[in-house]
Design an enzyme around this catalytic site. Structure first.
Site, PDB file in Angstrom:
ATOM      1  N   ASP A  90      -3.009   4.832  -2.710  1.00 31.79           N
ATOM      2  CA  ASP A  90      -3.873   5.413  -1.767  1.00 31.79           C
ATOM      3  C   ASP A  90      -4.402   6.758  -2.389  1.00 31.79           C
ATOM      4  OD1 ASP A  90      -5.249   5.342   0.972  1.00 31.79           O
ATOM      5  OD2 ASP A  90      -4.506   7.401   0.887  1.00 31.79           O
TER       6      ASP A  90
ATOM      7  N   HIS B 226     -10.250  -1.965   4.936  1.00 35.02           N
ATOM      8  CA  HIS B 226     -10.172  -1.285   6.038  1.00 35.02           C
ATOM      9  C   HIS B 226     -10.691   0.238   6.361  1.00 35.02           C
ATOM     10  CE1 HIS B 226      -7.637   0.854   3.237  1.00 35.02           C
ATOM     11  NE2 HIS B 226      -7.373   1.873   4.086  1.00 35.02           N
ATOM     12  N   ASP B 227     -11.373   0.659   5.436  1.00 39.64           N
ATOM     13  CA  ASP B 227     -11.997   1.947   5.567  1.00 39.64           C
ATOM     14  C   ASP B 227     -13.736   1.862   5.476  1.00 39.64           C
ATOM     15  OD1 ASP B 227      -9.812   3.713   5.496  1.00 39.64           O
ATOM     16  OD2 ASP B 227      -9.449   3.925   3.373  1.00 39.64           O
TER      17      ASP B 227
ATOM     18  N   ASP C  11       0.999  -1.029   0.053  1.00 31.23           N
ATOM     19  CA  ASP C  11      -0.141   0.305   0.028  1.00 31.23           C
ATOM     20  C   ASP C  11       0.902   1.105  -0.042  1.00 31.23           C
ATOM     21  OD1 ASP C  11      -2.218   1.717   0.214  1.00 31.23           O
ATOM     22  OD2 ASP C  11      -2.884   0.362   1.777  1.00 31.23           O
TER      23      ASP C  11
ATOM     24  N   GLU D  83      -6.759   3.485  -5.670  1.00 35.21           N
ATOM     25  CA  GLU D  83      -7.996   3.985  -4.884  1.00 35.21           C
ATOM     26  C   GLU D  83      -8.471   5.174  -5.370  1.00 35.21           C
ATOM     27  OE1 GLU D  83      -9.266   4.470  -0.309  1.00 35.21           O
ATOM     28  OE2 GLU D  83      -7.336   5.430  -1.092  1.00 35.21           O
TER      29      GLU D  83
END
Length: 560
Positions: A199, A329-330, A98, A256
């Site tokens: 990200d 995770h979000d 990530d 993302e």
């Protein structure tokens, strides 16, 4: 359609802080992950996506990086990471990292230099502006609430932070910054990793002049996404990144991208565009968000889910590539959001997995999903750790005097910590995650929902079978998608087609017992086979007409 390993893979996301603790400090770490690699190999996943493990002060749980080429002390050492990579590869799995390059931590050496003086060589690595009439340079709101600008006393100017004030945004207009980032990415790829998840990568290009966002409600700060989401130079930057870095390796790249449309996604993922392999889009994640945004929770509808998922499936067909996910995770736990996390937890967990894994795209499993982990309902705000949640509470309750009960209900449904409670390995203290004081509380249902039990019940093995089916049937990867029973209010059904073969995927999204009727044009098949189902199915039960059980899922293979 070009065949690629990353299209045929299933990805498992690890959020290291909450995965497995090896040393009793209450925080998951790299050696903890290492100890569970055989579990992931048994599940059958191909790729591990590792949420950030770089050096970080942890303002946003590692998404604020202070050193891109060092490992966070709490997670272990670079030697631990290198051993992890070696052991992942030894098990014939791949590892993607990530990477956060829209912003860094304010403790990164580049930013510490940047804030020293206006003429510092690193000043232009970040976005600095003079104030305007004694206030911020514009009215943009941070994604974590409040102003997107922070005044810095040292030089008397403001810097932009689209997230926390400890996450200053990079200035991607600066070619020296871009070169430094590309060098860092190359360093990781040369160490042997298999790609990146990037990200909020579509935030890196900002509108020149950073104009005010339209404000029709008289708010002090307004979300100015139209000026930094999919900005004017984004494709130029990504094509440069591909040329300088990605093109030199056989890797997986996932962007993302909040606010991305299907039209934009085709540009980002088109095989002739040389940008990214796939994007994470959020349209289906916003189905239960009201006019007030994420925390303004409204019921989602199956009709809307069909519309959004079908649009993405059809728009990218032969033109780009989808990522497939229902939680990460979000995001809250999918079985609590789209299924039934009480009476039909196992059945709905398997149904949702069937629904997702049979679509065209690369499936992403979030840690604990494969055992049906659920949202958590902490009674006190003191139990929450997420900066987005805590900022929202401060804004809504302390500043705007909103009802705390209403706010807590929204947190229970949509808060990011729903996904961040520790993985429930067994029914011992702290769910087997740690022997120490855990950094965040364990979900109280760990005695019933845990890996030890899951290895004795069907959810884990159902996921394992879905992953195996993907390797056995290329129609699941490369077949075309078509929605059927479009107006049915309880059943989501679709077909996948490759040559003279079709898969019919039938999912009951509710705890009712609707009747499925096979459309007439599909009844001319020569062969039929039940591929997978989440209930025992009587072999005499014909596909033409059937009454589905609550949250039932079936997949049939038809040959024409």
């Amino acid at each position: 359609m070009e065949r690629k390993w990353w299209k045929e893979s299933v990805v498992y996301q690890i959020y290291p802080r909450s995965f497995m603790d090896s040393n009793g400090d209450g925080i998951g770490d790299l050696r903890g992950i290492l100890s569970k690699l055989d579990y992931l190999k048994e599940l059958g996943v191909d790729v591990i996506w590792l949420s950030p493990v770089y050096q970080s002060p942890n303002d946003d749980n590692g998404y604020d990086i202070s050193d891109y080429q060092a490992i966070m002390d709490e997670f272990g050492t670079m030697q631990d990471w290198e051993r992890l990579l070696e052991e992942v590869h030894r098990r014939e799995m791949k590892l993607i990292m990530d990477l956060v390059i829209n912003h860094s931590s304010d403790e990164h050496p580049w930013f510490m230099e940047s804030r020293r003086s206006k003429d510092n060589p690193y000043r232009d690595f970040y976005i600095w502006r003079q104030g305007r009439n004694g206030a911020e340079p514009n009215n943009w709101e941070s994604c974590f609430s409040g102003s997107a600008w922070h005044f810095d006393e040292a030089t008397g100017e403001y810097y932009l932070h689209l997230f926390s004030k400890k996450q200053p945004d990079f200035n991607w207009e600066n070619p020296d910054l871009r070169r430094a980032l590309y060098d860092m990415m190359t360093w990781w790829l040369d160490k042997g990793i298999d790609g990146f998840r990037l990200d909020v990568i579509n935030f890196i290009s900002k509108e020149p002049g950073l104009p005010d966002a339209p404000n029709r409600e008289g708010k002090k700060y307004v979300f100015g996404g139209q000026y930094f989401i999919n900005g004017p130079r984004i494709h130029e930057f990504l094509q440069e990144m591909h040329k300088e870095v990605f093109s030199k390796y056989d890797i997986m790249t996932v962007g993302e991208m909040p606010g991305v449309t299907t039209e934009e996604a085709i540009l980002y993922t088109g095989e002739d565009r040389h940008e990214l392999n796939m994007v994470f889009q959020f349209e289906h994640m916003d189905l239960d968000s009201g006019p007030g945004g994420k925390w303004d929770v409204k019921p989602w509808t199956l009709k809307d889910l069909k519309t959004v998922m079908t649009r993405w499936q059809k728009a990218l067909e032969n033109r780009g590539w989808n990522s497939l996910y229902l939680n990460n995770h979000d995001q809250p736990r999918m079985v609590s959001r789209f299924g039934d996390d009480t009476a039909y937890r196992e059945e709905s967990a398997k149904m949702l997995a069937t629904f997702l894994h049979m679509m065209q795209g690369t499936p992403f499993i979030y840690q604990g999903e494969e055992i049906g982990m659920t949202n958590v309902r902490f009674s006190s705000i003191e139990d929450y750790r997420d900066i987005e949640t805590l900022n929202m509470v401060r804004e809504k309750v302390m500043e705007n005097v909103e009802d705390m009960g209403k706010v807590m209900r929204a947190i229970h449904m949509k808060g990011r910590d729903n996904a961040r409670t520790p993985v429930q390995w067994d029914d011992t203290k702290h769910a087997g995650f740690t022997t120490g004081t855990r950094w965040i509380s364990v979900n109280p249902n760990y005695k019933e929902v845990n890996v030890k039990k899951a290895l004795l019940n069907p959810v884990f093995y159902y996921y394992k079978k879905l992953i195996q089916l993907r390797k056995q049937h290329e129609i699941i990867v490369y077949g075309s998608y078509d929605l059927i029973l479009e107006n049915h209010e309880q059943i989501y059904a679709y077909t996948r087609t490759l040559g003279n073969e079709k898969f019919v995927v039938i999912c009951n999204f509710f705890n009712s017992t609707p009747c499925f009727e096979l459309p007439a044009y599909l009844k001319s098949y020569k062969e039929i086979e039940l591929v997978i189902a989440n209930y025992e199915v009587d072999s005499a039960n014909e596909i033409e007409s059937m009454v589905l059980k609550p949250f039932e899922a079936r997949v049939y293979r038809l040959v024409f």
